[in-house]
Write an enzyme that holds these catalytic residues in place. Sequence first.
Site, short mmCIF file in Angstrom:
data_model
loop_
_atom_site.label_atom_id
_atom_site.label_comp_id
_atom_site.label_asym_id
_atom_site.label_seq_id
_atom_site.Cartn_x
_atom_site.Cartn_y
_atom_site.Cartn_z
N ARG A 1 28.32 14.91 -17.33
CA ARG A 1 27.78 14.66 -15.99
C ARG A 1 28.83 14.93 -14.89
O ARG A 1 28.92 14.22 -13.90
CB ARG A 1 27.25 13.23 -15.87
CG ARG A 1 25.94 13.03 -16.62
CD ARG A 1 25.43 11.62 -16.46
NE ARG A 1 26.36 10.67 -17.05
CZ ARG A 1 26.42 9.38 -16.74
NH1 ARG A 1 25.58 8.88 -15.85
NH2 ARG A 1 27.29 8.59 -17.32
N ILE B 1 6.84 -8.76 -8.95
CA ILE B 1 6.49 -7.71 -9.93
C ILE B 1 7.29 -7.84 -11.21
O ILE B 1 7.00 -7.17 -12.19
CB ILE B 1 6.66 -6.32 -9.28
CG1 ILE B 1 5.90 -6.27 -7.96
CG2 ILE B 1 6.18 -5.21 -10.19
CD1 ILE B 1 4.41 -6.61 -8.05
N SER C 1 11.16 -8.01 -11.84
CA SER C 1 12.62 -8.09 -11.83
C SER C 1 13.12 -8.75 -10.56
O SER C 1 12.53 -8.62 -9.49
CB SER C 1 13.22 -6.69 -11.98
OG SER C 1 12.80 -5.86 -10.94
N GLU D 1 13.83 -10.67 -15.58
CA GLU D 1 14.27 -9.48 -16.33
C GLU D 1 15.78 -9.25 -16.33
O GLU D 1 16.24 -8.11 -16.45
CB GLU D 1 13.55 -8.22 -15.82
CG GLU D 1 12.03 -8.30 -15.94
CD GLU D 1 11.31 -7.04 -15.45
OE1 GLU D 1 11.91 -5.95 -15.44
OE2 GLU D 1 10.13 -7.16 -15.09
N TRP E 1 8.27 8.20 -20.63
CA TRP E 1 9.69 8.23 -20.28
C TRP E 1 10.59 8.39 -21.50
O TRP E 1 11.79 8.10 -21.45
CB TRP E 1 10.05 7.00 -19.44
CG TRP E 1 9.42 7.05 -18.08
CD1 TRP E 1 8.80 8.13 -17.51
CD2 TRP E 1 9.32 6.00 -17.10
NE1 TRP E 1 8.32 7.82 -16.26
CE2 TRP E 1 8.63 6.52 -15.98
CE3 TRP E 1 9.76 4.67 -17.06
CZ2 TRP E 1 8.36 5.76 -14.84
CZ3 TRP E 1 9.50 3.91 -15.92
CH2 TRP E 1 8.81 4.46 -14.82
N GLU F 1 1.55 9.93 -13.93
CA GLU F 1 2.36 11.13 -14.14
C GLU F 1 2.13 11.76 -15.51
O GLU F 1 2.60 12.87 -15.75
CB GLU F 1 3.84 10.84 -13.90
CG GLU F 1 4.44 9.80 -14.80
CD GLU F 1 5.87 9.49 -14.42
OE1 GLU F 1 6.08 8.91 -13.35
OE2 GLU F 1 6.77 9.82 -15.21
N HIS G 1 0.87 -3.32 -13.46
CA HIS G 1 1.50 -2.92 -12.20
C HIS G 1 1.69 -1.41 -12.20
O HIS G 1 2.03 -0.82 -13.21
CB HIS G 1 2.86 -3.61 -12.06
CG HIS G 1 3.71 -2.99 -10.99
ND1 HIS G 1 3.43 -3.12 -9.65
CD2 HIS G 1 4.82 -2.20 -11.07
CE1 HIS G 1 4.33 -2.44 -8.96
NE2 HIS G 1 5.19 -1.87 -9.79
N HIS H 1 11.80 -0.85 -1.35
CA HIS H 1 12.83 0.19 -1.28
C HIS H 1 13.63 0.10 0.01
O HIS H 1 14.64 0.76 0.17
CB HIS H 1 12.19 1.57 -1.41
CG HIS H 1 11.44 1.72 -2.69
ND1 HIS H 1 10.09 1.46 -2.78
CD2 HIS H 1 11.85 2.04 -3.94
CE1 HIS H 1 9.70 1.63 -4.04
NE2 HIS H 1 10.75 1.99 -4.76
N CYS I 1 6.89 -3.59 -5.64
CA CYS I 1 7.54 -3.21 -6.90
C CYS I 1 8.55 -4.30 -7.25
O CYS I 1 8.70 -5.29 -6.52
CB CYS I 1 8.20 -1.84 -6.77
SG CYS I 1 8.60 -1.08 -8.38
N1 GLN Z 1 8.41 -5.14 -14.05
C1 GLN Z 1 9.20 -4.06 -13.57
C2 GLN Z 1 10.17 -4.56 -12.52
O1 GLN Z 1 9.83 -5.43 -11.79
C3 GLN Z 1 8.36 -2.96 -12.98
C4 GLN Z 1 9.19 -1.76 -12.58
C5 GLN Z 1 8.40 -0.58 -12.12
O2 GLN Z 1 7.31 -0.71 -11.65
N2 GLN Z 1 8.92 0.58 -12.20
O3 GLN Z 1 11.27 -4.09 -12.38
ZN ZN Z 2 6.81 -0.62 -9.51
#
Ligand code: GLN
Ligand code: ZN
Length: 761
Positions: free
Chosen positions: A16, A437, A439, A490, A567, A611, A647, A700, A732
């Site tokens: 990398r 969500i 984490s 998480e 993934w 996706e 989610h 974000h 998220c």
């Molecule tokens: N449960 C995951 C988190 O909260 C969901 C992450 C995601 O949607 N990419 O991080």
């Molecule tokens: Zn998410």
Amino acid sequence: MTLAHTLGYPRIGANRELKKATEAYWKGDIDRKALEATGAELRARHWQSQRDAGLDWVTVGDFAFYDQVLNVSMLLGAVPKRFASGDGEVDLDTSFRMARGRAPTGHPAAACEMTKYFDTNYHYLVPELYAGQSFQLTSERLFDEVDEAIGAGHPVKVSLLGPLTWLWLGKAKDEGLDRLSLLDAILPVYDEILDRLSSQGVDWVQLDEPALVQDLSQDWKQAFESAYNQLQSAPVKRLLTTYFGGLGDNLQLAVGLPVDGLHIDAVRDPEQLPRVIDNLSPYKVLSVGAIDGRNIWRADLAALQDSLSDAKSRLGERLWLAPSCSLLHVPVDVETEAKLDGELKSWLSFARQKLDEVVTLSHLLDGRQTVEDESRLDAAIKALDARRSSARIHKVAVTERMKAICDADAQRPAPYAERVKAQRRVLDLPLFPTTTIGSFPQTNEIRTARRDFKTGKLGQTDYEERMRAEIADAVSRQERLGLDLLVHGEAERNDMVEYFGELLEGFAFTQYGWVQSYGSRCVKPPIIFGDVSRPTPMTVRWSEFAQAQTNKPMKGMLTGPVTILQWSFVRDDQLRETTCRQVALALRDEVADLEAAGISAIQIDEPALREGLPLRQAQWPSYLDWAVTCFRLSASVARNETQIHTHMCYSEFNDIIASIAALDADVITIETSRSDMELLDAFQDFQYPNEIGPGVYDIHSPNIPEVSWMVQLVEKAAERIPADRLWVNPDCGLKTRAWAEVEPALANMVEAALELRRRHA
Ligand code: GLN
Ligand code: ZN
């Protein structure tokens, strides 16, 4: 002689190096010259690898400091005004500004949008298209790289994204603008580029047009015709490259375009090969993409030799061989994987090995194999034989279980209307319940603890203790904030797929198997090599502990089967849907165990559902059908009173809303806040049947969302969805944020829910 080439090579470097240098440059730790030197060194090394492998050309033009689509935008002078500096100079910093959102003054400017390149996990920067836009050759980079390669004594073939696919990937920024209206302005620049390349001594230019494997409307088909008819003046040979699938109904179009050669993807669509040959003019070469550029398995050279012998005898010298697409999408070199066991390693082939495979295959087809080719063929035969019958791959118990699946397994005991009553009794949540969500902030302490545990610096007991302390802390913060349905946070997870992959059987992990995701970001996808099963529970002890800290309900947290599949690098010896079902069954056991441990709500994340959609619309229904079934297989073991959440994020959902509803999750939390509830348009005509939490703030952004803003968003949602089926949550997970941002944001969110309850009481 069968010519051997590649459509492109990974540019990040085996260690990398490119990532490290680029990030160092952004931080100001190295200067531009040093960054350029790293780029030149990597190019030189990768060209040399191609030569050493015995390819007939090195490919120039596949290198980019950030993104190859952005490079073409730079080449064409397609730089949005907000990034252009006063003197009109377009340089490397301009491209970084476009990618990272900075004006020439250094002030923030909205970065160019980024999205997935076809069905890969590679993200490109979306070209911005404006009415009346003008184009001119504004970058010397490509020509400099050509000189560099020629100077090093290499025979050069140039790779360049074609004009139609560049437009196809672009987004009209002016309302009503037809992207094709810009084609006539672009073609002269392409002509000029081809002319310049020819005058540098380049014979062949590979024009990438993967748009040809997608559904094209009549006007796009016509545009292909007219563009390639116009692009005739430069005295250079053009190889039209298509990949990521078969040409389908674009076959006649692609085969008929006035170019000197065509490349097709014979991995994703081997059946098209004879049909293409039948229709190919005798003056054209055919480059057959025979080695999988999208996956990491060793090629079956013997089988390929066999299946390509007909093409060889029909095409003779006009047959070329290559990987199916650029090798950008696979890791660099499997030889560096010192920790993988020898057997598994012998089944794999990364970019470096794929070059060898192309060369050996070309020799085999010509009947001019060397001793080295013979031994490679031999090794491939042995490895594939072993792989086909390996007990590490084929598990009787998994096969038996797969056979026993019946429709009822993908069906909850009762429909939502009944389940909801049972769930309300158990969970006792208020109107507009609040949740998150999954984490919570991944602090430095958490990361260090996980790393120390991995390297052995921290023992199992100490590590578990640390994680439990983090969980307890997250729970008490949520209680203080007044959230309704809690999560454990998480802390124990590095990555939402890797965490599960490491605990499931049938998965392997590499040390250096990095693949570029976007810019300097790389991912290291797990490899699903065998039948998947779950030896022991994966999340139960954490969720159980978290539930024990509070009287409020605790939500269990799993990654869904489709996302795990999407993934990872997956098996090529069985259908994707079969692998997905195996993962689904493993998760099903986890759901059952969580439930048995007293967890009354379980979230199964499926951010990657969309996706996975095939590139052709005709294949959407069958994909959606098995993807939905897999999710339901995981979830449907739950009793009526257990609330299943899912989610989704990262994409637009409006066109697959019916399938999202078919998941039959009791609650879906979904990203919407960035698009200002655009998602709700889908509910105009579609009655979403269950509960939904449209994300009320964008995680974000570091900004703290205002109460009134969130109230207004939910009110907007309440116009379409009954208030008693609405949830209030961020859009998220919060792992990338700091507690200092998360706590005030969630406090406001809870406040917004209270206000909504007052209004709707
Ligand atoms: N449960 C995951 C988190 O909260 C969901 C992450 C995601 O949607 N990419 O991080
Ligand atoms: Zn998410």
